[in-house]
Design an enzyme around this catalytic site. Structure first.
Site, PDB file in Angstrom:
ATOM      1  N   HIS A   1      -3.295  -0.139  -4.834  1.00 25.67           N
ATOM      2  CA  HIS A   1      -2.520  -1.296  -5.316  1.00 25.67           C
ATOM      3  C   HIS A   1      -2.705  -1.356  -6.827  1.00 25.67           C
ATOM      4  O   HIS A   1      -3.809  -1.558  -7.319  1.00 25.67           O
ATOM      5  CB  HIS A   1      -3.023  -2.583  -4.683  1.00 25.67           C
TER       6      HIS A   1
ATOM      7  N   HIS B   1      -4.817 -10.004  -1.319  1.00 27.20           N
ATOM      8  CA  HIS B   1      -4.903 -10.173   0.138  1.00 27.20           C
ATOM      9  C   HIS B   1      -6.012 -11.158   0.510  1.00 27.20           C
ATOM     10  O   HIS B   1      -7.013 -11.257  -0.201  1.00 27.20           O
ATOM     11  CB  HIS B   1      -5.247  -8.831   0.806  1.00 27.20           C
TER      12      HIS B   1
ATOM     13  N   SER C   1       0.815  -1.225   0.000  1.00 26.21           N
ATOM     14  CA  SER C   1       0.000   0.000   0.000  1.00 26.21           C
ATOM     15  C   SER C   1       0.842   1.266   0.000  1.00 26.21           C
ATOM     16  O   SER C   1       1.708   1.424   0.846  1.00 26.21           O
ATOM     17  CB  SER C   1      -0.867   0.086   1.255  1.00 26.21           C
TER      18      SER C   1
END
Ligand code: HPA
Length: 264
Positions: free
Chosen positions: A56, A78, A25
């Site tokens: 991202h 993620h 990030s």
């Protein structure tokens, strides 16, 4: 093995990178500081999950540092986006498949150590995998993680940071699945467990990378005090802003360290 990544953009393998950096990030400005020869979006590669988080980018960038090829992974998948541990680590298996030997993982993290203030960086010495999962599930792959984060690489970065006169803390990263930030009680628990910082990525990638024999170093951008440590509320925007400001410090450290590391 499986047919994972049987279709690959030729340029990716032909580039010949042995080192890759995964940018978390707010750290995309690191890529902007380098000469980028080409970009390959993740969605051009079947089998690679595309990140959906603001901040991202979702692409590989092919860069050169003093003539040596360096692969940047701009953005990652993620657990909190709904991907599983295998999917989150597909990028690491891809890197191994194209001949990468060492991977530098970066992330944003909340800090729980009073000596590690927001706006600075911590290099991981170890981690707590509190995600409840592993990319190695399903295979009896009992890998040793006693030195998951390479002592050799840590020494190179420690020296580079000292020379650049930039603080680079060293400590333990705890990873939870997120996406919610922690409660103050959870942060107290993490301190008791020995964590210095907390985040939502990196550990599964480290586990996958070590299982494939890659050398790993990892860096947390301390974007905020973890919940309950200071007044105020946590927001993704504030995390991104601090990440962007601190990126310059890591760029300076990497500027010194990368030529030594890539040449080795
Ligand atoms: N907790 C978990 N993940 C994070 C944080 C945090 O405080 N800050 C940035 N990523």
């Amino acid at each position: 093995m499986s047919a994972e990544f049987s279709i690959l953009p030729e340029a990716l393998e032909a580039f010949g990178a042995r080192t890759a950096i995964v940018l978390g990030s707010g750290l995309n400005s690191f890529a902007d500081s380098l000469d980028i020869e080409a970009a390959i979006p993740y969605d051009a590669i079947p089998g690679l999950p595309a990140s959906r988080v603001p901040g991202h980018a979702g692409a590989f960038a092919l860069a050169r540092v003093h003539g040596h090829p360096l692969l940047l992974a701009r953005g990652r998948a993620h657990l909190y986006e709904g991907w599983n541990a295998r999917e989150v680590t597909a990028g690491i298996r891809l890197l191994h498949r194209i001949g990468v030997h060492r991977v530098l993982l970066t992330n944003a993290a909340g800090t729980l150590n009073p000596a590690f203030p927001p706006g600075q960086w911590m290099m991981l010495t170890d981690h707590l995998n509190l995600t409840g999962t592993s990319p190695l599930l399903g295979v009896p792959n009992f890998i040793d993680l006693s030195d998951a984060y390479s002592a050799r690489l840590r020494e190179i970065f420690r020296q580079a940071a000292t020379e650049a006169r930039i603080p680079l803390h060293e400590g333990v990263y705890a990873s939870l699945s997120g996406p919610q930030y922690e409660t103050p009680a959870e942060v107290r628990m993490l301190r008791t467990l020995g964590a210095d910082v907390v985040g939502m990525s990196t550990v599964l990638e480290t586990i996958q990378a070590r299982a494939l024999g890659l050398e790993v170093a990892a860096f947390s951008c301390l974007t905020n005090w973890a919940a309950g440590i200071a007044d105020g509320t946590l927001s993704h925007d504030a995390v991104m802003d601090t990440g962007q400001g601190a990126a310059r410090m890591l760029i300076e450290i990497f500027d010194r360290a990368l030529p030594r590391m890539i040449a080795a």
